[in-house]
Motif scaffolding. Structure first.
Motif, PDB file in Angstrom:
ATOM      1  N   THR A 136      -8.847   9.736   1.372  1.00 44.95           N
ATOM      2  CA  THR A 136      -9.298   9.310   0.040  1.00 44.95           C
ATOM      3  C   THR A 136     -10.498   8.383   0.097  1.00 44.95           C
ATOM      4  O   THR A 136     -11.074   8.069  -0.934  1.00 44.95           O
ATOM      5  CB  THR A 136      -8.190   8.541  -0.704  1.00 44.95           C
ATOM      6  OG1 THR A 136      -7.860   7.382   0.071  1.00 44.95           O
ATOM      7  CG2 THR A 136      -6.962   9.393  -0.901  1.00 44.95           C
ATOM      8  N   GLY A 137     -10.882   7.922   1.277  1.00 46.12           N
ATOM      9  CA  GLY A 137     -11.940   6.914   1.362  1.00 46.12           C
ATOM     10  C   GLY A 137     -11.380   5.504   1.236  1.00 46.12           C
ATOM     11  O   GLY A 137     -12.123   4.533   1.326  1.00 46.12           O
ATOM     12  N   GLY A 138     -10.072   5.405   1.034  1.00 49.06           N
ATOM     13  CA  GLY A 138      -9.433   4.094   0.925  1.00 49.06           C
ATOM     14  C   GLY A 138      -9.622   3.241   2.175  1.00 49.06           C
ATOM     15  O   GLY A 138      -9.454   2.016   2.128  1.00 49.06           O
ATOM     16  N   ILE A 139      -9.991   3.872   3.278  1.00 45.20           N
ATOM     17  CA  ILE A 139     -10.195   3.130   4.521  1.00 45.20           C
ATOM     18  C   ILE A 139     -11.362   2.135   4.379  1.00 45.20           C
ATOM     19  O   ILE A 139     -11.389   1.104   5.055  1.00 45.20           O
ATOM     20  CB  ILE A 139     -10.447   4.112   5.709  1.00 45.20           C
ATOM     21  CG1 ILE A 139     -10.388   3.399   7.067  1.00 45.20           C
ATOM     22  CG2 ILE A 139     -11.777   4.831   5.558  1.00 45.20           C
ATOM     23  CD1 ILE A 139      -9.022   2.910   7.446  1.00 45.20           C
ATOM     24  N   VAL A 140     -12.308   2.422   3.486  1.00 44.92           N
ATOM     25  CA  VAL A 140     -13.458   1.517   3.317  1.00 44.92           C
ATOM     26  C   VAL A 140     -13.004   0.150   2.796  1.00 44.92           C
ATOM     27  O   VAL A 140     -13.230  -0.869   3.458  1.00 44.92           O
ATOM     28  CB  VAL A 140     -14.550   2.159   2.439  1.00 44.92           C
ATOM     29  CG1 VAL A 140     -15.627   1.160   2.089  1.00 44.92           C
ATOM     30  CG2 VAL A 140     -15.146   3.369   3.147  1.00 44.92           C
ATOM     31  N   ARG A 144     -15.699   8.482   6.135  1.00 45.13           N
ATOM     32  CA  ARG A 144     -15.190   8.678   4.786  1.00 45.13           C
ATOM     33  C   ARG A 144     -15.671  10.044   4.313  1.00 45.13           C
ATOM     34  O   ARG A 144     -16.495  10.644   4.897  1.00 45.13           O
ATOM     35  CB  ARG A 144     -15.636   7.549   3.884  1.00 45.13           C
ATOM     36  CG  ARG A 144     -16.922   7.786   3.133  1.00 45.13           C
ATOM     37  CD  ARG A 144     -16.710   7.489   1.699  1.00 45.13           C
ATOM     38  NE  ARG A 144     -15.747   8.442   1.172  1.00 45.13           N
ATOM     39  CZ  ARG A 144     -15.686   8.747  -0.094  1.00 45.13           C
ATOM     40  NH1 ARG A 144     -16.450   8.175  -0.927  1.00 45.13           N
ATOM     41  NH2 ARG A 144     -14.822   9.635  -0.531  1.00 45.13           N
ATOM     42  N   ARG A 182       0.840  -1.197   0.000  1.00 47.79           N
ATOM     43  CA  ARG A 182       0.000   0.000   0.000  1.00 47.79           C
ATOM     44  C   ARG A 182       0.881   1.256   0.000  1.00 47.79           C
ATOM     45  O   ARG A 182       0.576   2.246  -0.643  1.00 47.79           O
ATOM     46  CB  ARG A 182      -0.880  -0.035   1.253  1.00 47.79           C
ATOM     47  CG  ARG A 182      -2.019   0.957   1.252  1.00 47.79           C
ATOM     48  CD  ARG A 182      -3.008   0.662   2.376  1.00 47.79           C
ATOM     49  NE  ARG A 182      -4.121  -0.130   1.915  1.00 47.79           N
ATOM     50  CZ  ARG A 182      -4.503  -1.292   2.416  1.00 47.79           C
ATOM     51  NH1 ARG A 182      -3.850  -1.814   3.427  1.00 47.79           N
ATOM     52  NH2 ARG A 182      -5.525  -1.928   1.923  1.00 47.79           N
ATOM     53  N   LEU A 183       1.999   1.172   0.717  1.00 53.24           N
ATOM     54  CA  LEU A 183       2.906   2.312   0.827  1.00 53.24           C
ATOM     55  C   LEU A 183       3.588   2.609  -0.500  1.00 53.24           C
ATOM     56  O   LEU A 183       3.662   3.763  -0.937  1.00 53.24           O
ATOM     57  CB  LEU A 183       3.942   1.996   1.910  1.00 53.24           C
ATOM     58  CG  LEU A 183       4.924   3.082   2.319  1.00 53.24           C
ATOM     59  CD1 LEU A 183       4.197   4.288   2.868  1.00 53.24           C
ATOM     60  CD2 LEU A 183       5.891   2.533   3.367  1.00 53.24           C
ATOM     61  N   ALA A 209      -3.594   9.007   4.289  1.00 55.64           N
ATOM     62  CA  ALA A 209      -4.074   8.832   2.910  1.00 55.64           C
ATOM     63  C   ALA A 209      -5.370   8.030   2.863  1.00 55.64           C
ATOM     64  O   ALA A 209      -6.324   8.397   2.176  1.00 55.64           O
ATOM     65  CB  ALA A 209      -3.004   8.148   2.060  1.00 55.64           C
ATOM     66  N   VAL A 237       1.755   3.943  -4.311  1.00 56.92           N
ATOM     67  CA  VAL A 237       1.314   5.303  -4.636  1.00 56.92           C
ATOM     68  C   VAL A 237       2.539   6.164  -4.926  1.00 56.92           C
ATOM     69  O   VAL A 237       3.601   5.979  -4.331  1.00 56.92           O
ATOM     70  CB  VAL A 237       0.464   5.947  -3.508  1.00 56.92           C
ATOM     71  CG1 VAL A 237      -0.873   5.243  -3.391  1.00 56.92           C
ATOM     72  CG2 VAL A 237       1.198   5.936  -2.190  1.00 56.92           C
ATOM     73  N   ARG A 238       2.366   7.078  -5.860  1.00 61.45           N
ATOM     74  CA  ARG A 238       3.499   7.842  -6.345  1.00 61.45           C
ATOM     75  C   ARG A 238       4.085   8.747  -5.256  1.00 61.45           C
ATOM     76  O   ARG A 238       5.287   8.977  -5.203  1.00 61.45           O
ATOM     77  CB  ARG A 238       3.040   8.688  -7.532  1.00 61.45           C
ATOM     78  CG  ARG A 238       4.141   9.052  -8.469  1.00 61.45           C
ATOM     79  CD  ARG A 238       3.615   9.850  -9.637  1.00 61.45           C
ATOM     80  NE  ARG A 238       3.108   9.000 -10.708  1.00 61.45           N
ATOM     81  CZ  ARG A 238       2.495   9.495 -11.792  1.00 61.45           C
ATOM     82  NH1 ARG A 238       2.300  10.784 -11.908  1.00 61.45           N
ATOM     83  NH2 ARG A 238       2.068   8.681 -12.733  1.00 61.45           N
TER      84      ARG A 238
END
Ligand SMILES: Nc1ncnc2c1ncn2[C@@H]1O[C@H](COP(=O)(O)OP(=O)(O)OP(=O)(O)O)[C@@H](O)[C@H]1O
Ligand SMILES: [Mg+2]
Lengths: 309, 264
Positions: free
Chosen positions: B95-99, B264, B25-26, B91, B29-30
């Motif tokens: 970004t909502g990535g927690i969902v 989110r 996950r780390l 992050a 991403v750019r």
């Protein structure tokens, strides 16, 4: 498979879900209906362990979702297609899912093919259309080949082919014996794909029944007749069924089938110009069920208010 | 007995899997690459400037060793480590990535342990490598200053501790605030800005000295350079102070992750 028991969820002063109880059983598609703000997304978030219930429980296969070690093999869900990191590629997103649940990497390519994401999977999610994000979310839900599937408005943003594809996908899952819960605004869609419906309004349960029963609950078959002697026929039928005058020469009869209406007309010597059963739609059942429980009702525009219906 | 072993084996597997996912996950991403690249450029570039100056006509300062550059650049590396740790933590929440994350790893304790470990360990390792590289760059310019092993171990240990505690503090504040701006401002303020500001003011107010000495940034300065706002500071007091800050932030952030809804 999914069991919701006395579920209540409050956000500050808002009671989003209020003492809700229902089941989602294997082998069937259960449609989850309700007006805007009824609490469908909230219910799904609680089932998926994202939000903590204020009271009551939600379990999947007898366990709380957050007790399952590798949940993707048991439950797949698409809750909010926008909720993902935009900077990752679709494939990287799916690889993370596979990694975190001990699912072989080869499955990633399988589901990319299955949802038709194709070469777009190598691009970053940032550039995806809503339909592509939906497909990616569905791919993640399918990754672990789960027995239970939840979809929150999966048809959002899909084109006609996409909608048809989802429809078949969901029917197929149910046919394979999986439990499928799908929320939708498209009542006609739910009627087409669901075996059962759970209808909620303001967080409370309004109906939990087989689709056929809900349709029947509208009062049996409904028949439309046209005749120049509408008043005579109305009188002749009044004792046997509910009769509604829908036009100068037109009646709608609830409670008798076409044969019975035809026979009654013959007996009364009334000539018929038209005799047909009116299809019930779930839409209608839904509207009558949820009338009065919608939180957000748009005011009719001047044009539609004035068109005399 | 056997049940206990099975349970602990599966949680070990689960934590290992989740750590691998966090690692991926780390680096998928750019922004991670950008942060590491920029921090590396600044740290190594600054070391090159130091080296170039030392190899000039005036020569290196008396008693200087290559590790002096390591200590100086630790503060630059610390900034990168704090920022990357905070960003990597927030992050998901911004970004909502927690969902999806919580759908895949619904056991939040497991997520907390894996995320903290992977983010803090990775950023610390990056920081220590850069500080080492900076020292070696200076050494390559002026080999005569030397790089005594004993001093190197001490310098890198101090840098490692400061970077690790800073990273843990940043992760904790990221989990508390769930906002990149909030986490960045609070952690950079506590570690890099407030100690200096208070040091300016403390000339007039004695009690400010105590406040300044209690900040994690003062601990960092003391551990790296041996100087602090108060004469009462010792290595162990500085270590304890910084550790307490990091632990407190992680406890507060951990509780927020474990207890509250996945916004989110
Ligand atoms: N995080 C939150 N904080 C406060 N209120 C919330 C939150 N999430 C939902 N609500 C409220 O709870 C109620 C139910 O929302 P929910 O999103 O579950 O509805 P829904 O049935 O999915 O409707 P929609 O058709 O709009 O998707 C709404 O009144 C909403 O405003
Ligand atoms: Mg919703």
């Amino acid at each position: 498979m999914i069991s919701v028991r006395g579920l209540t969820k409050r956000y500050g002063g808002v009671r989003a879900v209020d003492d809700l109880t229902f089941d989602v059983v294997p082998g069937k598609v259960t449609g989850f209906l309700g007006p805007n703000g009824a609490g469908r997304s909230t219910t799904m978030r609680v089932v998926m362990g994202l939000d903590r219930p204020t009271a009551g429980t939600a379990t999947v296969g007898g366990r709380r979702y957050d007790e399952i070690a590798a949940p993707l093999r048991e439950v797949g869900a698409l809750l909010d297609a926008d909720a993902m990191h935009p900077g990752r590629t679709g494939r990287a997103h799916l690889r993370l899912a596979a990694l975190s649940n001990g699912i072989p990497r080869t499955r990633v390519d399988d589901v990319i093919d299955q949802v038709g994401l194709g070469p777009a999977a190598r691009r970053r999610v940032k550039g995806y259309s809503l339909g592509m994000r939906q497909r990616l979310g569905i791919a993640a839900a399918l990754l672990g080949d789960p027995r239970v599937l939840l979809f929150d408005e999966p048809m959002n943003g899909l084109d006609l082919d996409g909608v048809r594809w989802i429809r078949e996908l969901l029917r197929g899952f149910a046919a394979e014996g999986r439990a499928v819960l799908v929320s939708s605004h498209l009542m006609s869609e739910v009627q087409m794909i669901a075996d059962r419906v759970v209808v909620i309004g303001r967080g409370r349960l309004i109906a939990d029944a087989d689709v056929d029963d809900v349709l029947r609950g509208l009062g049996g078959p409904r028949v439309r007749v046209r005749t120049t002697c509408a008043s005579d026929l109305e009188r002749a039928l009044a004792d046997h069924a509910a009769v509604e005058r829908t036009g100068p020469d037109e009646l709608e009869v609830t409670g008798l089938d076409t044969a019975a209406v035809g026979d009654a007309a013959h007996a009364a010597g009334v000539p018929l110009h038209h005799l047909a059963e009116v299809e019930h739609s779930l839409e209608r059942a839904y509207l009558s069920l949820t009338a009065g429980s919608a939180d957000h009702q748009g005011r009719p525009t001047a044009a539609s208010a004035g068109d005399g219906r | 007995m056997s049940t206990v072993r099975t349970v602990s084996a599966t949680s070990a597997v689960l934590i290992a899997r989740t750590c691998r996912a966090e690692w991926s996950r780390l680096w998928t991403v750019r922004s991670t690459w950008v942060f590491v690249g920029v921090t590396g450029f600044v740290v190594v570039g600054f070391a090159a400037l130091l080296g170039a100056e030392a190899s000039g006509p005036s020569g290196p300062p008396a008693d200087a060793t290559a590790w002096d550059a390591g200590r100086t650049t630790t503060m630059f590396a610390l900034f990168g480590v704090l920022a990357l740790s905070a960003l990597a933590t927030t992050a998901d929440h911004t970004t909502g990535g927690i969902v999806p994350t919580l759908q895949w790893t619904p056991r939040r304790t497991v997520l907390l342990v894996a995320r903290t470990t992977v983010v803090a360990a990775t950023t610390t390792a990056v920081g220590v490598v850069l500080v080492t590289a900076a020292s070696l760059v200076v050494l390559s310019f002026v080999p005569e200053v030397g790089a005594p092993i004993g001093e190197g171990v001490e310098t890198l240990a101090a840098a490692g501790f400061v970077l690790a505690a800073g990273a843990a503090l940043a992760v904790g504040l990221g989990l508390v605030t769930r906002s990149t701006a909030g986490a960045l401002v609070s952690v950079v303020g506590l570690v890099l800005v407030l100690p200096f500001l208070l040091a300016q003011l403390s000339v007039r107010h004695d009690w400010l000295v105590d406040v300044a000495a209690a900040l994690p940034g003062s601990s960092a300065l003391f551990l790296v350079f041996g100087e602090g706002p108060s004469d009462d500071m010792t290595t162990s007091s500085a270590r304890t102070t910084f550790t307490l800050w990091a632990v407190a932030a992680l406890v507060a952030g951990g509780l927020r992750l474990l207890r509250s809804d996945a916004d989110r």
